[in-house]
Design a protein around this motif. Structure first.
Motif, PDB file in Angstrom:
ATOM      1  N   LYS A 140       0.569  -1.333   0.356  1.00 33.33           N
ATOM      2  CA  LYS A 140       0.052  -0.147  -0.286  1.00 33.33           C
ATOM      3  C   LYS A 140       0.778   1.618  -0.045  1.00 33.33           C
ATOM      4  N   SER A 141       0.267   1.957  -0.433  1.00 31.63           N
ATOM      5  CA  SER A 141       0.684   3.542  -0.674  1.00 31.63           C
ATOM      6  C   SER A 141       0.856   4.546   0.391  1.00 31.63           C
ATOM      7  N   GLU A 142      -0.213   4.546   1.462  1.00 31.43           N
ATOM      8  CA  GLU A 142       0.067   4.738   3.125  1.00 31.43           C
ATOM      9  C   GLU A 142      -0.713   3.305   3.245  1.00 31.43           C
ATOM     10  N   SER A 155      -6.334   2.228   1.418  1.00 32.48           N
ATOM     11  CA  SER A 155      -5.041   3.097  -0.039  1.00 32.48           C
ATOM     12  C   SER A 155      -4.994   2.545  -0.778  1.00 32.48           C
ATOM     13  N   ALA A 156      -4.858   2.550  -1.995  1.00 34.73           N
ATOM     14  CA  ALA A 156      -3.947   2.567  -3.576  1.00 34.73           C
ATOM     15  C   ALA A 156      -2.911   1.694  -3.113  1.00 34.73           C
ATOM     16  N   GLU A 172       9.779   1.630  -1.589  1.00 30.47           N
ATOM     17  CA  GLU A 172       8.808   1.605  -0.760  1.00 30.47           C
ATOM     18  C   GLU A 172       7.205   1.455  -0.368  1.00 30.47           C
ATOM     19  N   GLY A 173       6.631   0.432   0.619  1.00 30.11           N
ATOM     20  CA  GLY A 173       5.262   1.137   0.794  1.00 30.11           C
ATOM     21  C   GLY A 173       4.539   0.677   1.947  1.00 30.11           C
TER      22      GLY A 173
END
Length: 250
Positions: free
Chosen positions: A197-199, A204-205, A235-236
C-alpha cells in the motif's frame, strides 16, 4: 538443489532435543517431508534454536515446494551462522523459486564494506578477536615489566602497543557490526500475493505487489503495519501479519 547436509546437535543445551532431531532427519531421508517439518518445528517451539535445526527445516520446506518458509529458515540459519557456504548455497536455490525477480541496489557505507570484506564475521567474532588482542597486549606488558634484558623489554613494548591498537580496532569493528545488525530489520513475505500500500491504510491505493519468499527491509512500524523497502529501493506499507521478521529468538 544440488547439496543437502544434515547437521547434528552437539551442544549440551540441545541434548534433550537430539532424539527428536534424529527422528526428523529420519523422516527427511524417508522422504516424509511433512512429518520432518513438523518434528523440526516442534524442536523450535520448545525453545531449542540452532542453525542446524533451521538449516534442515529449510531443506525440508524446499522439498515441499514452500518457498517462503524455506527462505525464512535459511535466513534464520544464516543469522546464527554468518558466512556458512552451505547455508548460503541452499538459500540461493530456494530464492530461485520466488516469483519476484528484484534487482538489488548496492548499499554504501563502511559497515557494508566491512561485511563484504569479512563475510563470515559478525559482532561476536570481532569481540572475541578484540579480547584476544588485549590478552596478547597484557602478555607483552608482562614481559616489558619483568624482562631482564633491554632488547626483550623494547620488543615487548612494541608488541604490546601493536596488540593494543589492533584490539581497539577490532573492538570498534565489533561495535559497528553490532549497531548495523541491530538497526537493520528484515523480513520474508509469507503471503502468496501481497499488495503493498501507498499508505498504512487498508483502503489506500496499491503501489505494487510482492509474492511469497521475497525479502524486505522493515523501515518502521505503525500499529499493525510495516513500512517496508525492497532491494531495488521501492517502498510501501504492508500488514505485519503477512511477513515474518528475521530476528534472533530469545
Amino acid at each position: 538443489m544440488k547439496k543437502f547436509l544434515f547437521y547434528s546437535l552437539l551442544c549440551c543445551q540441545f541434548l534433550s532435543a537430539q532424539p527428536l532431531f534424529d527422528k526428523a532427519n529420519t523422516f527427511y531421508r524417508s522422504e516424509k517431508y511433512s512429518e520432518a517439518a513438523k518434528a523440526y518445528e516442534e524442536i523450535l517451539a520448545s525453545g531449542k534454536f540452532s542453525a542446524e535445526v533451521y538449516f534442515n527445516l529449510g531443506n525440508t520446506y524446499y522439498k515441499l515446494g514452500k518457498v517462503a518458509p524455506a527462505v525464512y529458515n535459511y535466513e534464520m540459519a544464516l543469522l546464527l551462522r554468518p558466512g556458512d557456504e552451505d547455508i548460503k548455497n541452499n538459500l540461493t536455490f530456494a530464492e530461485q523459486l520466488r516469483i519476484d525477480d528484484i534487482k538489488e541496489v548496492g548499499e554504501a557505507g563502511f559497515a557494508v564494506l566491512l561485511a563484504d570484506t569479512f563475510p563470515g564475521f559478525n559482532h561476536n567474532s570481532w569481540a572475541k578477536i578484540a579480547v584476544a588482542f588485549m590478552l596478547l597486549a597484557c602478555v607483552g606488558i608482562g614481559f616489558y615489566y619483568f624482562g631482564s634484558r633491554r632488547l626483550v623489554r623494547k620488543l615487548s613494548f612494541i608488541f604490546a602497543s601493536f596488540a593494543f591498537l589492533l584490539g581497539i580496532v577490532a573492538g570498534g569493528f565489533a561495535q559497528l557490526s553490532f549497531t548495523s545488525s541491530n538497526s537493520k530489520r528484515e523480513a520474508v513475505v509469507f503471503a502468496e500475493n501481497l499488495p503493498v500500500k501507498s499508505e498504512p491504510k487498508a483502503q489506500s491505493a496499491d503501489a505494487f505487489s510482492i509474492h511469497a519468499g521475497t525479502k524486505v527491509r522493515i523501515l518502521e512500524t505503525l500499529d499493525r503495519w510495516f513500512h517496508i523497502q525492497l532491494q531495488n529501493g521501492n517502498e510501501g506499507w504492508v500488514l505485519a501479519s503477512e511477513v515474518k521478521e528475521i530476528k534472533r529468538q530469545r
